[in-house]
Design an enzyme around this catalytic site. Structure first.
Site, PDB file in Angstrom:
ATOM      1  N   GLU A  97       0.807  -1.235   0.000  1.00 28.24           N
ATOM      2  CA  GLU A  97       0.000   0.000   0.000  1.00 28.24           C
ATOM      3  C   GLU A  97       0.837   1.281   0.000  1.00 28.24           C
ATOM      4  O   GLU A  97       0.673   2.152   0.864  1.00 28.24           O
ATOM      5  CB  GLU A  97      -0.971  -0.024   1.190  1.00 28.24           C
ATOM      6  N   ASN A 106       2.049  -5.219  -3.145  1.00 26.55           N
ATOM      7  CA  ASN A 106       0.655  -5.545  -2.821  1.00 26.55           C
ATOM      8  C   ASN A 106      -0.130  -4.270  -2.511  1.00 26.55           C
ATOM      9  O   ASN A 106       0.334  -3.428  -1.732  1.00 26.55           O
ATOM     10  CB  ASN A 106       0.678  -6.466  -1.580  1.00 26.55           C
ATOM     11  N   HIS A 142     -10.490  -5.807  -2.237  1.00 21.57           N
ATOM     12  CA  HIS A 142     -11.531  -5.566  -1.232  1.00 21.57           C
ATOM     13  C   HIS A 142     -12.637  -4.786  -1.951  1.00 21.57           C
ATOM     14  O   HIS A 142     -12.515  -3.582  -2.169  1.00 21.57           O
ATOM     15  CB  HIS A 142     -10.969  -4.739  -0.064  1.00 21.57           C
ATOM     16  N   GLU A 173      -6.357 -10.587  -1.239  1.00 16.35           N
ATOM     17  CA  GLU A 173      -7.158 -10.328  -0.029  1.00 16.35           C
ATOM     18  C   GLU A 173      -8.638 -10.215  -0.386  1.00 16.35           C
ATOM     19  O   GLU A 173      -9.365  -9.378   0.164  1.00 16.35           O
ATOM     20  CB  GLU A 173      -6.682  -9.036   0.668  1.00 16.35           C
ATOM     21  N   ASP A 228     -12.394  -9.978  -0.747  1.00 12.10           N
ATOM     22  CA  ASP A 228     -13.691 -10.062  -0.067  1.00 12.10           C
ATOM     23  C   ASP A 228     -14.602  -9.028  -0.721  1.00 12.10           C
ATOM     24  O   ASP A 228     -14.137  -8.051  -1.299  1.00 12.10           O
ATOM     25  CB  ASP A 228     -13.605  -9.903   1.459  1.00 12.10           C
TER      26      ASP A 228
END
Ligand code: 9MR
Length: 421
Positions: free
Chosen positions: A148, A189, A225, A256, A258
């Site tokens: 990030e 990432n 996300h 990751e 979701d």
């Protein structure tokens, strides 16, 4: 046709009974995985599912390997939390995506509040990475080396690292990680880099930045996300994955995943939209050879990070809070099964013992309520066998066994899913 061990194993099973990782492997991917965390492992039902390698072939420690825990004060290293998860994965025979080395968040204040010269902060980064990556040497399939680093508009995020070192901290970190474990795949990432836009363009620039500095980067991790109903479309997702590969990484992964509801409780229609959003991500990864796998950011709503960060939101995972599989699980597994069987059907396979012709009826695709959702119907499995614990035993589009092995009972979860509980 070449039969991989995963495909050979799968062909020995009724495909409808196979689970996510088994199907992902048979479809040519390296893994389908889940994040986990230390406190969750004391729940035995949870532990059984996360440890099932048919379901999850990869684990990511959700917290335990972050700087806050691994070097809480300068020169004092602690790996207790990370080790618990890495050891579990090793005992289970699962890959580990190690997470994460240099991140502005969950960074101890001795790092973030220090007044460092460039030489001091360089040495702090190098020491931290050398120690942690050496500790886990040989155990990490990959490392999220830098996490990030970007703002939404594609500029660099302000952090102690960027303030003191500018963008140099990124290649410094990749160089240190490569020196400590040359075999680990090294990833950048981030989130909101899964679709085209300024942040994606800047992430492409990070690949170039690292390579121009003479350091190694193997992969880009796309966190994914997302929000139900406003997730990126499959074509954009696919093009973006391909753009990273074209920019010079040998692999990409959804790290990751979701897809959350912004209002709860969710509705049946909402679950269908969520399934369709998960489908787009799954299909994008399947469409790009270099996409090695998908990790969901914990498999159950019970332990999702979302409600504590976004009040009133959640329901983002493939399993609900009671460990029942949601329609999105059925959709993802169906898409993976279709990808696996499309490689296996209609051809002739040579095994050591004999030559077997695969019968195409194993992969009939049934269209459900909307055209984007498909479900695989396999040749009926003898019902005398019944489903094992947690196996699917019913639901729209389901043609597998509808009974369960003793002592489990086929329990309806929703119109799309019944499960042996
Ligand atoms: O899942 C993690 C949660 O338990 C922590 O409280 C949170 C703190 O920032 O970090 C979560 O994991 C994050 C991951 O490390 C990086 N990408 C975003 C994830 C969700 O916040």
């Amino acid at each position: 046709m070449r039969i991989t061990p995963a495909l050979a194993g799968l062909l020995a099973l009724p495909i409808a009974l196979a689970q996510l990782n088994k199907l992902a492997e048979a479809a040519g991917k390296l893994y389908l995985g889940s994040a986990t965390d230390n406190s969750e492992l004391s729940n035995s039902s949870y532990l059984a599912i996360i440890s099932d390698t048919d379901e999850f072939g990869e684990i990511t420690p959700g917290n335990g390997q972050k700087w806050q825990y691994t070097e809480p004060s300068q020169g004092t290293f602690s790996y207790t939390s990370g080790d618990q998860i890495v050891d579990l994965a090793e005992a289970n025979g699962q890959l580990v995506r190690c997470h994460t080395l240099v991140w502005h968040s969950q960074l101890p204040s001795w790092v973030s509040s220090g007044s460092w010269t460039t030489a001091q902060l360089t040495s702090i980064i190098q020491t931290h990475i050398a120690n942690e990556v050496s500790h886990y040497k040989g155990q990490c399939y990959s490392w999220d080396v830098v996490n990030e680093a970007l703002n939404e508009d594609g500029t660099y995020r302000t952090s102690v690292f960027y303030t003191v070192l500018g963008t140099d901290y990124i290649p410094i970190a990749f160089e240190a990680a490569a020196a400590a474990d040359p075999a680990a795949k090294l990833y950048y990432n981030d989130y909101n880099i899964e679709y085209s836009g300024a942040k994606h363009t800047a992430a492409v620039g990070i690949i170039d930045l690292i390579q121009t500095a003479g350091a190694k980067i193997d992969g880009v991790g796309l966190q994914a996300h997302f929000i139900v109903g406003s997730s990126p479309g499959q074509a954009d997702l696919t093009n973006v994955l391909k753009a990273y590969v074209a920019a010079g990484v040998s692999e990409v992964a959804y790290t990751e995943l979701d897809i959350r509801f912004t209002t709860l409780p969710y509705t049946a229609a909402g679950l269908q939209q969520q399934a369709s959003d998960y489908a787009a991500v799954t299909k994008a990864c399947l469409a790009v050879n270099e996409c090695v796998g998908i990790t969901i950011w914990d498999f159950t709503d019970k332990y999702s990070w979302i409600p504590s960060t976004f009040a009133g939101q959640g329901g983002a995972c493939l399993y609900d809070e009671n460990f029942s599989k949601k329609p999105a699980w059925t959709t993802v597994s169906s898409i993976l099964a279709a990808a696996a069987t499309s490689t296996a059907t209609g051809g002739t396979i040579t095994t050591k013992a004999s030559t077997t012709t695969i019968i195409a009826t194993a992969a009939t695709t049934t269209t459900l309520a909307t055209s984007t959702r498909t479900s695989i119907t396999t040749a009926a499995t003898p019902t005398s066998t019944g489903g094992a614990h947690y196996a699917q035993c019913g639901g729209i589009g389901w043609a597998g066994p509808t009974t369960c092995l003793s002592p489990y009972t086929c329990t309806k979860q929703n119109d799309y899913y019944s499960q042996c509980l």
